[in-house]
Write a protein that holds these residues in place. Structure first.
Motif, PDB file in Angstrom:
ATOM      1  N   GLY A  26      -7.948 174.122  88.519  1.00 19.06           N
ATOM      2  CA  GLY A  26      -6.730 173.315  88.670  1.00 19.06           C
ATOM      3  C   GLY A  26      -5.506 174.150  89.018  1.00 19.06           C
ATOM      4  N   ARG A  27      -5.303 175.253  88.305  1.00 20.27           N
ATOM      5  CA  ARG A  27      -4.089 176.050  88.556  1.00 20.27           C
ATOM      6  C   ARG A  27      -4.231 176.934  89.789  1.00 20.27           C
ATOM      7  NH1 ARG A  27      -6.538 177.060  83.949  1.00 20.27           N
ATOM      8  NH2 ARG A  27      -7.571 179.040  83.565  1.00 20.27           N
TER       9      ARG A  27
ATOM     10  N   ILE B 142      -0.344 166.606  87.188  1.00 19.33           N
ATOM     11  CA  ILE B 142       0.280 167.454  86.157  1.00 19.33           C
ATOM     12  C   ILE B 142      -0.422 168.809  86.167  1.00 19.33           C
ATOM     13  CG2 ILE B 142      -1.201 166.761  84.203  1.00 19.33           C
ATOM     14  CD1 ILE B 142       1.530 166.383  82.621  1.00 19.33           C
TER      15      ILE B 142
ATOM     16  N   GLU C 166      -2.048 180.152  81.122  1.00 25.27           N
ATOM     17  CA  GLU C 166      -3.263 179.339  80.941  1.00 25.27           C
ATOM     18  C   GLU C 166      -4.499 180.164  81.317  1.00 25.27           C
ATOM     19  OE1 GLU C 166      -4.392 175.494  83.146  1.00 25.27           O
ATOM     20  OE2 GLU C 166      -3.505 174.708  81.316  1.00 25.27           O
TER      21      GLU C 166
ATOM     22  N   THR D  64      -7.298 162.922  83.654  1.00 24.46           N
ATOM     23  CA  THR D  64      -6.154 163.406  82.875  1.00 24.46           C
ATOM     24  C   THR D  64      -5.266 162.226  82.467  1.00 24.46           C
ATOM     25  OG1 THR D  64      -6.267 165.512  84.002  1.00 24.46           O
ATOM     26  CG2 THR D  64      -4.184 164.993  82.935  1.00 24.46           C
TER      27      THR D  64
ATOM     28  N   LYS E  55      -5.458 167.530  73.445  1.00 19.76           N
ATOM     29  CA  LYS E  55      -5.805 166.315  74.205  1.00 19.76           C
ATOM     30  C   LYS E  55      -6.632 165.374  73.332  1.00 19.76           C
ATOM     31  CE  LYS E  55      -6.159 168.415  78.833  1.00 19.76           C
ATOM     32  NZ  LYS E  55      -7.068 168.749  79.918  1.00 19.76           N
TER      33      LYS E  55
ATOM     34  N   SER F   5      -5.494 165.078  90.961  1.00 16.10           N
ATOM     35  CA  SER F   5      -6.108 165.362  89.666  1.00 16.10           C
ATOM     36  C   SER F   5      -7.519 165.859  89.914  1.00 16.10           C
ATOM     37  CB  SER F   5      -6.151 164.108  88.784  1.00 16.10           C
ATOM     38  OG  SER F   5      -6.808 164.411  87.568  1.00 16.10           O
ATOM     39  N   LYS F   6      -7.762 167.098  89.563  1.00 12.79           N
ATOM     40  CA  LYS F   6      -9.100 167.649  89.781  1.00 12.79           C
ATOM     41  C   LYS F   6     -10.147 166.787  89.074  1.00 12.79           C
ATOM     42  CE  LYS F   6     -12.165 171.440  88.993  1.00 12.79           C
ATOM     43  NZ  LYS F   6     -12.426 172.785  88.545  1.00 12.79           N
TER      44      LYS F   6
ATOM     45  N   PHE G 288      -9.657 163.760  87.602  1.00 15.91           N
ATOM     46  CA  PHE G 288      -9.321 162.330  87.657  1.00 15.91           C
ATOM     47  C   PHE G 288      -9.526 161.654  86.298  1.00 15.91           C
ATOM     48  CE2 PHE G 288      -8.286 158.460  89.932  1.00 15.91           C
ATOM     49  CZ  PHE G 288      -7.568 158.945  91.002  1.00 15.91           C
TER      50      PHE G 288
ATOM     51  N   GLY H 140      -1.650 172.200  87.350  1.00 13.21           N
ATOM     52  CA  GLY H 140      -1.830 172.734  88.704  1.00 13.21           C
ATOM     53  C   GLY H 140      -1.739 171.671  89.784  1.00 13.21           C
TER      54      GLY H 140
ATOM     55  N   GLN I 288      -9.903 177.052  80.101  1.00 10.81           N
ATOM     56  CA  GLN I 288      -8.682 176.729  79.346  1.00 10.81           C
ATOM     57  C   GLN I 288      -9.040 175.831  78.176  1.00 10.81           C
ATOM     58  OE1 GLN I 288      -8.650 175.924  82.920  1.00 10.81           O
ATOM     59  NE2 GLN I 288      -9.739 174.063  82.356  1.00 10.81           N
TER      60      GLN I 288
ATOM     61  N   VAL J 141      -6.522 174.064  75.586  1.00  6.56           N
ATOM     62  CA  VAL J 141      -5.718 172.854  75.783  1.00  6.56           C
ATOM     63  C   VAL J 141      -6.484 171.591  75.368  1.00  6.56           C
ATOM     64  CG1 VAL J 141      -4.387 173.914  77.638  1.00  6.56           C
ATOM     65  CG2 VAL J 141      -6.381 172.535  78.206  1.00  6.56           C
TER      66      VAL J 141
ATOM     67  N   THR K 120      -1.736 161.612  84.078  1.00  2.79           N
ATOM     68  CA  THR K 120      -1.775 161.272  85.506  1.00  2.79           C
ATOM     69  C   THR K 120      -2.331 159.858  85.701  1.00  2.79           C
ATOM     70  OG1 THR K 120      -2.036 163.586  86.057  1.00  2.79           O
ATOM     71  CG2 THR K 120      -2.713 161.997  87.741  1.00  2.79           C
TER      72      THR K 120
HETATM   73  O1  F6P Z   1      -3.609 171.589  81.107  1.00  2.00           O
HETATM   74  C1  F6P Z   1      -4.979 171.602  81.320  1.00  2.00           C
HETATM   75  C2  F6P Z   1      -5.330 171.242  82.740  1.00  2.00           C
HETATM   76  O2  F6P Z   1      -6.713 171.079  82.775  1.00  2.00           O
HETATM   77  C3  F6P Z   1      -4.865 172.247  83.778  1.00  2.00           C
HETATM   78  O3  F6P Z   1      -5.717 173.331  83.875  1.00  2.00           O
HETATM   79  C4  F6P Z   1      -4.821 171.393  85.002  1.00  2.00           C
HETATM   80  O4  F6P Z   1      -4.069 171.995  86.026  1.00  2.00           O
HETATM   81  C5  F6P Z   1      -4.175 170.157  84.439  1.00  2.00           C
HETATM   82  O5  F6P Z   1      -4.751 170.016  83.149  1.00  2.00           O
HETATM   83  C6  F6P Z   1      -4.396 168.913  85.223  1.00  2.00           C
HETATM   84  O6  F6P Z   1      -5.762 168.617  85.376  1.00  2.00           O
HETATM   85  P1  F6P Z   1      -6.280 167.637  86.491  1.00  2.00           P
HETATM   86  O7  F6P Z   1      -5.936 168.229  87.817  1.00  2.00           O
HETATM   87  O8  F6P Z   1      -7.745 167.537  86.265  1.00  2.00           O
HETATM   88  O9  F6P Z   1      -5.594 166.314  86.299  1.00  2.00           O
END
Ligand code: F6P
Length: 528
Positions: A264-265, A151, A350, A208, A490, A203-204, A206, A153, A483, A486, A211
């Protein structure tokens, strides 16, 4: 990036200049200077950026460039490319450009580029093995579909590239799943066979929630048919958090890691781009990186008065802060770039949707405008009415692809004619004598021309916007690489989720009320 004294000399000069040219109309500037188009058009790698429909003169540009000088833009650009900790609030460099170049980038005295190149080699051998059928699923069958989970980026980037480069896509078909919505999950899995599906979890962190929920569901879908032992043949991860991927059950050889300093983005250039690389092949993916690298070199070395990413940033600041235009529309005249507005929404909003400067002091002027958009000509039959006659002004970016894909020249001409017509109409407006029909015009726009929708031009386009965003971050004094805004939502979502299983968990009365309404609505008989 630090707070400035208010207002700085360059800022004062800009405000005075803005007041002087308040009555100026772009169509009149064209009438008095037919060479305006050429003098305000700039090359940027394979792209051409036409700023001539911006409500500005040569003097405006000079005043904006003085602001860039005052903010020490040259040094800030150099910091981006040399591993400095430009992400000051998280004390990290921003390493996305290092992923697509071969120049040394030292972080704490160590060159980070060789590790990135090794990561790229792993992407190459894996994507090639999947594409050629050498990588087999648990039953010995080749992979026919990729399910890309992620999700933000980790979704917008690979989806943009995969869709835009459809003409190059000769590998397994890629489906994307970002939302944590069971219906979206069902849709994504419909018609897929676990035995021939590879799941790429992007997922940067891992961690999130959305995801991971989808990854667990996809894992259950795979193991229900193929057993636990199939996970290593059907799951890979693109992440900066190897430990969390291991906790998910992935062996290290299934993990395509990237550096923590890649935001991430800004991560599409890393292993997060793996789904796209599998679809189009690594050579095409590397041309995408190469196009971005060409723009990196220009941003780093072109003189400010010909530095297209910087000029785009300055035009944006002029529109937002001096002309007070709060909305920006991205209008790609290419259906395969339909995802671009969404991609840029994250990249710009963002990154620069911030209210404090890097040192914590309030910003001195509005930052990132609200951004939206739609593929042309679809938007024309939807919100362009608002662009032409609404009470609120918007600035626009028209993205035009010069060469048609394939041989359909006639339809391409229709598309081009519409793009040109709209940017002209927004500039000239019309005066018919009928107030209902009159369009005020003088709406500023930029037109960016890609020679064709091929990998290098796409890479250049994305890098152009990345650097625009960085330059604006410097101009506004904000950190475009965090960011924190956000995080609040969460954390609250996590708290509310516990209330689903522990009804006594404390909730805000407004949320408790609404949850009650939802529960009651859920008890009604389902629609047939
Ligand atoms: O929306 C916040 C955010 O951290 C974005 O910057 C990032 O692209 C997205 O969530 C997904 O994060 P991740 O790649 O760690 O799952």
């Amino acid at each position: 990036m630090s707070s400035q004294t208010t207002p700085s000399p360059a800022w004062k000069a800009l405000e005075a200049h803005r007041d002087q040219i308040a009555a100026l109309r772009v169509d009149e500037l064209f009438a008095s200077d037919p060479g305006r188009g050429a003098s305000l058009t700039f090359a940027c790698g394979p792209l051409t950026v036409d700023l001539s429909k911006q409500r500005m003169t040569g003097e405006t540009l000079a005043a904006l460039l003085a602001l860039a000088r005052e903010r020490d833009m040259g040094a800030a650009i150099e910091r981006l490319f040399t591993g400095s900790r430009v992400n000051v609030t998280e004390d990290r460099p921003a390493l996305h450009a290092a992923l697509r170049g071969d120049e040394r980038v030292l972080v704490d005295g160590e060159d980070v580029v060789p590790a990135m190149q090794r990561g790229r080699e792993r992407m190459r051998s894996f994507s090639t093995a999947v594409r050629e059928g050498a990588w087999k699923g648990a039953t010995g069958e080749p992979i026919r579909h990729v399910l890309s989970l992620g999700i933000g980026g980790s979704y917008l980037g690979p989806r943009l590239v995969t869709e835009a480069l459809l003409a190059q896509a000769d590998g397994p078909a890629v489906r994307f799943l970002a939302n944590v919505d069971p219906a979206a999950l069902d849709d994504a899995l419909a018609g897929l066979d676990p035995a021939t599906t590879l799941v790429v979890v992007g997922s940067k962190t891992f961690t999130t929630q959305e995801t991971l929920a989808n990854a667990l569901a996809a894992r259950a879908w795979i193991t229900a048919k193929l057993g636990e032992g199939a996970v290593a043949r059907h799951f890979v991860a693109a992440t900066a958090n190897i430990a969390e991927a291991a906790r998910f059950g992935l062996p290290e050889c299934n993990v395509f890691a990237f550096a923590d300093g890649v935001g991430g983005r800004y991560s599409v250039w890393s292993s997060v781009g793996l789904p796209a690389a599998i679809a189009v092949g690594m050579p095409a993916f590397e041309r995408f990186l190469g196009g971005a690298h060409a723009v990196d070199l220009e941003f780093r070395s072109a003189p400010p008065e010909r530095n297209a990413p910087l000029l785009l940033a300055l035009a944006g600041l002029w529109n937002r802060d001096l002309l007070g235009i709060p909305v920006h529309a991205v209008l790609p005249y290419a259906q395969r770039l339909a995802s671009l507005p969404g991609y840029l929404q994250q990249l710009e909003m963002e990154s620069n949707g911030k209210r404090v400067q890097a040192d914590g002091s309030p910003v001195e002027q509005p930052t990132c405008p609200a951004l939206f958009g739609e593929a042309g000509t679809l938007g024309q039959h939807s919100f362009y009415q608002w662009l032409h006659q609404g009470t609120q002004e918007a600035s626009c970016d028209f993205i035009v692809v010069a060469r048609a894909m394939g041989s359909r020249e006639a339809e391409h001409a229709v598309l081009l004619a519409n793009a040109l017509a709209q940017s002209e109409a927004l500039m000239t407006g019309s005066s018919t004598g009928d107030a209902h029909r009159d369009c005020p015009g003088n709406r500023p726009s930029t037109t960016i021309v890609l020679p064709s929708l091929e990998p290098a031009a796409l890479g250049a386009l994305v890098a152009l916007y990345e650097h625009k965003v960085y330059a604006q971050g410097v101009l506004w004094g904000v950190n475009p690489f965090d960011q924190f805004g956000v995080e609040l939502g969460k954390a609250i979502a996590g708290r509310i989720l516990t209330a689903f299983t522990a009804p006594q968990a404390p909730l805000h009365p407004a949320t408790s009320h609404l949850l009650g309404v939802i529960r009651k609505a859920a008890q009604g008989s389902p629609p047939r």
